[in-house]
Design a protein around this motif. Structure first.
Motif, mmCIF file in Angstrom:
data_model
loop_
_atom_site.group_PDB
_atom_site.id
_atom_site.type_symbol
_atom_site.label_atom_id
_atom_site.label_comp_id
_atom_site.label_asym_id
_atom_site.label_seq_id
_atom_site.Cartn_x
_atom_site.Cartn_y
_atom_site.Cartn_z
ATOM 1 N N ILE A 1 0.853 -1.207 0.000
ATOM 2 C CA ILE A 1 0.000 0.000 0.000
ATOM 3 C C ILE A 1 0.879 1.243 0.000
ATOM 4 O O ILE A 1 0.655 2.188 -0.752
ATOM 5 N N MET A 2 1.883 1.257 0.867
ATOM 6 C CA MET A 2 2.698 2.466 1.011
ATOM 7 C C MET A 2 3.476 2.764 -0.276
ATOM 8 O O MET A 2 3.565 3.907 -0.707
ATOM 9 N N TYR A 3 4.010 1.712 -0.892
ATOM 10 C CA TYR A 3 4.758 1.942 -2.136
ATOM 11 C C TYR A 3 3.810 2.452 -3.226
ATOM 12 O O TYR A 3 4.117 3.411 -3.942
ATOM 13 N N HIS A 4 2.650 1.819 -3.329
ATOM 14 C CA HIS A 4 1.679 2.199 -4.370
ATOM 15 C C HIS A 4 1.236 3.654 -4.173
ATOM 16 O O HIS A 4 1.179 4.432 -5.125
ATOM 17 N N ALA A 5 0.952 4.002 -2.932
ATOM 18 C CA ALA A 5 0.506 5.372 -2.633
ATOM 19 C C ALA A 5 1.606 6.370 -2.969
ATOM 20 O O ALA A 5 1.364 7.410 -3.585
ATOM 21 N N GLU A 6 2.827 6.038 -2.573
ATOM 22 C CA GLU A 6 3.942 6.956 -2.804
ATOM 23 C C GLU A 6 4.124 7.215 -4.296
ATOM 24 O O GLU A 6 4.308 8.353 -4.729
ATOM 25 N N MET B 1 1.790 9.160 -10.793
ATOM 26 C CA MET B 1 0.604 9.340 -11.608
ATOM 27 C C MET B 1 0.016 10.741 -11.606
ATOM 28 O O MET B 1 -0.193 11.337 -12.647
ATOM 29 N N SER B 2 -0.236 11.277 -10.421
ATOM 30 C CA SER B 2 -0.983 12.530 -10.412
ATOM 31 C C SER B 2 -0.140 13.700 -10.906
ATOM 32 O O SER B 2 -0.656 14.642 -11.481
ATOM 33 N N GLU B 3 1.195 13.606 -10.721
ATOM 34 C CA GLU B 3 2.056 14.683 -11.222
ATOM 35 C C GLU B 3 1.970 14.776 -12.743
ATOM 36 O O GLU B 3 1.999 15.862 -13.313
ATOM 37 N N SER B 4 1.854 13.602 -13.356
ATOM 38 C CA SER B 4 1.853 13.612 -14.813
ATOM 39 C C SER B 4 0.557 14.197 -15.368
ATOM 40 O O SER B 4 0.429 14.405 -16.555
ATOM 41 N N MET B 5 -0.413 14.471 -14.511
ATOM 42 C CA MET B 5 -1.665 15.067 -14.967
ATOM 43 C C MET B 5 -1.620 16.594 -14.987
ATOM 44 O O MET B 5 -2.608 17.231 -15.294
ATOM 45 N N TYR C 1 -5.927 8.385 0.006
ATOM 46 C CA TYR C 1 -4.663 7.762 0.372
ATOM 47 C C TYR C 1 -4.251 8.135 1.787
ATOM 48 O O TYR C 1 -3.728 7.303 2.521
ATOM 49 N N SER C 2 -4.492 9.396 2.166
ATOM 50 C CA SER C 2 -4.131 9.782 3.534
ATOM 51 C C SER C 2 -4.894 8.910 4.527
ATOM 52 O O SER C 2 -4.339 8.444 5.515
ATOM 53 N N ARG C 3 -6.180 8.685 4.234
ATOM 54 C CA ARG C 3 -6.982 7.858 5.151
ATOM 55 C C ARG C 3 -6.459 6.422 5.194
ATOM 56 O O ARG C 3 -6.363 5.811 6.254
ATOM 57 N N LEU C 4 -6.094 5.894 4.023
ATOM 58 C CA LEU C 4 -5.565 4.528 3.983
ATOM 59 C C LEU C 4 -4.289 4.414 4.811
ATOM 60 O O LEU C 4 -4.112 3.485 5.595
ATOM 61 N N LEU C 5 -3.401 5.399 4.629
ATOM 62 C CA LEU C 5 -2.125 5.344 5.353
ATOM 63 C C LEU C 5 -2.341 5.510 6.848
ATOM 64 O O LEU C 5 -1.639 4.906 7.661
ATOM 65 N N GLU C 6 -3.347 6.310 7.218
ATOM 66 C CA GLU C 6 -3.676 6.423 8.650
ATOM 67 C C GLU C 6 -4.121 5.068 9.195
ATOM 68 O O GLU C 6 -3.760 4.677 10.309
ATOM 69 N N GLY C 7 -4.924 4.355 8.393
ATOM 70 C CA GLY C 7 -5.380 3.014 8.807
ATOM 71 C C GLY C 7 -4.212 2.067 9.007
ATOM 72 O O GLY C 7 -4.182 1.284 9.957
ATOM 73 N N VAL C 8 -3.225 2.138 8.099
ATOM 74 C CA VAL C 8 -2.032 1.295 8.236
ATOM 75 C C VAL C 8 -1.306 1.632 9.538
ATOM 76 O O VAL C 8 -0.920 0.745 10.315
ATOM 77 N N MET C 9 -1.157 2.936 9.810
ATOM 78 C CA MET C 9 -0.457 3.367 11.022
ATOM 79 C C MET C 9 -1.192 2.893 12.281
ATOM 80 O O MET C 9 -0.566 2.515 13.266
ATOM 81 N N ASP C 10 -2.541 2.933 12.237
ATOM 82 C CA ASP C 10 -3.325 2.487 13.398
ATOM 83 C C ASP C 10 -2.995 1.034 13.745
ATOM 84 O O ASP C 10 -2.781 0.694 14.905
ATOM 85 N N VAL C 11 -2.970 0.186 12.715
ATOM 86 C CA VAL C 11 -2.676 -1.234 12.981
ATOM 87 C C VAL C 11 -1.242 -1.380 13.493
ATOM 88 O O VAL C 11 -0.976 -2.118 14.450
ATOM 89 N N MET C 12 -0.323 -0.639 12.871
ATOM 90 C CA MET C 12 1.081 -0.729 13.314
ATOM 91 C C MET C 12 1.217 -0.325 14.777
ATOM 92 O O MET C 12 1.981 -0.922 15.527
ATOM 93 N N THR C 13 0.469 0.708 15.160
ATOM 94 C CA THR C 13 0.546 1.176 16.550
ATOM 95 C C THR C 13 0.069 0.090 17.504
ATOM 96 O O THR C 13 0.702 -0.159 18.541
ATOM 97 N N VAL C 14 -1.022 -0.582 17.149
ATOM 98 C CA VAL C 14 -1.513 -1.666 18.013
ATOM 99 C C VAL C 14 -0.460 -2.763 18.110
ATOM 100 O O VAL C 14 -0.163 -3.280 19.190
ATOM 101 N N GLY D 1 5.851 2.039 -15.115
ATOM 102 C CA GLY D 1 7.213 1.629 -14.784
ATOM 103 C C GLY D 1 7.550 1.969 -13.338
ATOM 104 O O GLY D 1 8.131 1.160 -12.609
ATOM 105 N N ALA D 2 7.152 3.174 -12.896
ATOM 106 C CA ALA D 2 7.446 3.582 -11.514
ATOM 107 C C ALA D 2 6.654 2.728 -10.520
ATOM 108 O O ALA D 2 7.127 2.444 -9.414
#
Ligand SMILES: [Fe+2]
Length: 214
Positions: A56-61, A68-72, A99-112, A170-171
């Motif tokens: 998730i983190m790599y894909h989001a980054e 992706m979004s820069e190229s727009m 994506y911010s919400r997804l990454l927050e969710g990842v952090m929540d699990v990591m914290t637990v 490619g990225a």
């Protein structure tokens, strides 16, 4: 989308293969979290979650950052008077927020995992908590991938040349900063059919060719 992907008409369609692997990893993590409640050990859950979180983190980054979004050409979208350009900008903003919400969710699990769990035991309440969080993270991911497939990918197909789509893909697939540059492709292969893996291999050689021509 879980149906077999039989063709990549546009390079950016490789996103469907990546999303399929993200969904597969989410399902494995949820299964392991459920298993914790019936006495399974923590290690398989940690391994599954770490693989999912890393993906998730790599894909989001790569999508939100330099990819992706820069190229727009966001700045043009944001200031445009044309309503279509403004809709594009709003969609890209929504993508970032999700994506911010997804990454927050990842952090929540990591914290637990880091704070609530002792080296040897997991209390029942923590297991239930983890299961709830992991389920919520899968729902957030599903929502996000569905939005991206329905709204963002058509935009990219229409607005990016095939060459630029290849750069974005490619990225997303090749991690030039890692020792193992092909880890994303190797990780994905477990959730793809033999035919989909063939498509992925063919795309990988096109990416290498495009690189060697630069
Ligand atoms: Fe994506």
């Amino acid at each position: 989308m879980t149906a077999e992907i039989t063709t990549l008409e546009h390079p950016i369609d490789a996103m469907f293969l990546i999303h399929k692997a993200l969904r597969g990893e989410a399902n494995r993590t949820v299964e392991q979290a459920k298993c914790l409640e019936t006495g399974c050990s923590l290690q398989p859950f940690k391994l599954a979650f770490t693989a999912w979180a890393t993906a998730i983190m790599y894909h989001a980054e790569k999508e939100v950052g330099a990819g992706m979004s820069e190229s727009m050409d966001r700045s043009r979208c944001k200031t445009a008077h044309d309503p279509i350009e403004r809709v594009k900008w709003a969609l890209l903003e929504k993508e970032d927020e999700e994506y911010s919400r997804l990454l927050e969710g990842v952090m929540d699990v990591m914290t637990v995992l880091e704070t609530d769990i002792g080296a040897t035991s997991v209390i029942t309440r923590t297991k239930q908590h983890l299961y709830g969080q992991v389920l919520a993270l899968r729902v957030a991911q599903d929502d996000h991938l569905e939005t991206e497939e329905a709204m963002i990918l058509p935009l990219l197909r229409d607005n990016l040349t095939p060459e630029n789509q290849m750069k974005v893909v490619g990225a997303l697939l090749i991690d030039n900063e890692a020792d193992d540059r092909l880890w994303v492709i190797n990780w994905m292969s477990q959730d793809l059919t033999p035919g989909e893996n063939e498509l992925l291999k063919a795309l990988e050689s096109r990416i290498h060719q495009a690189h060697s021509m630069v």
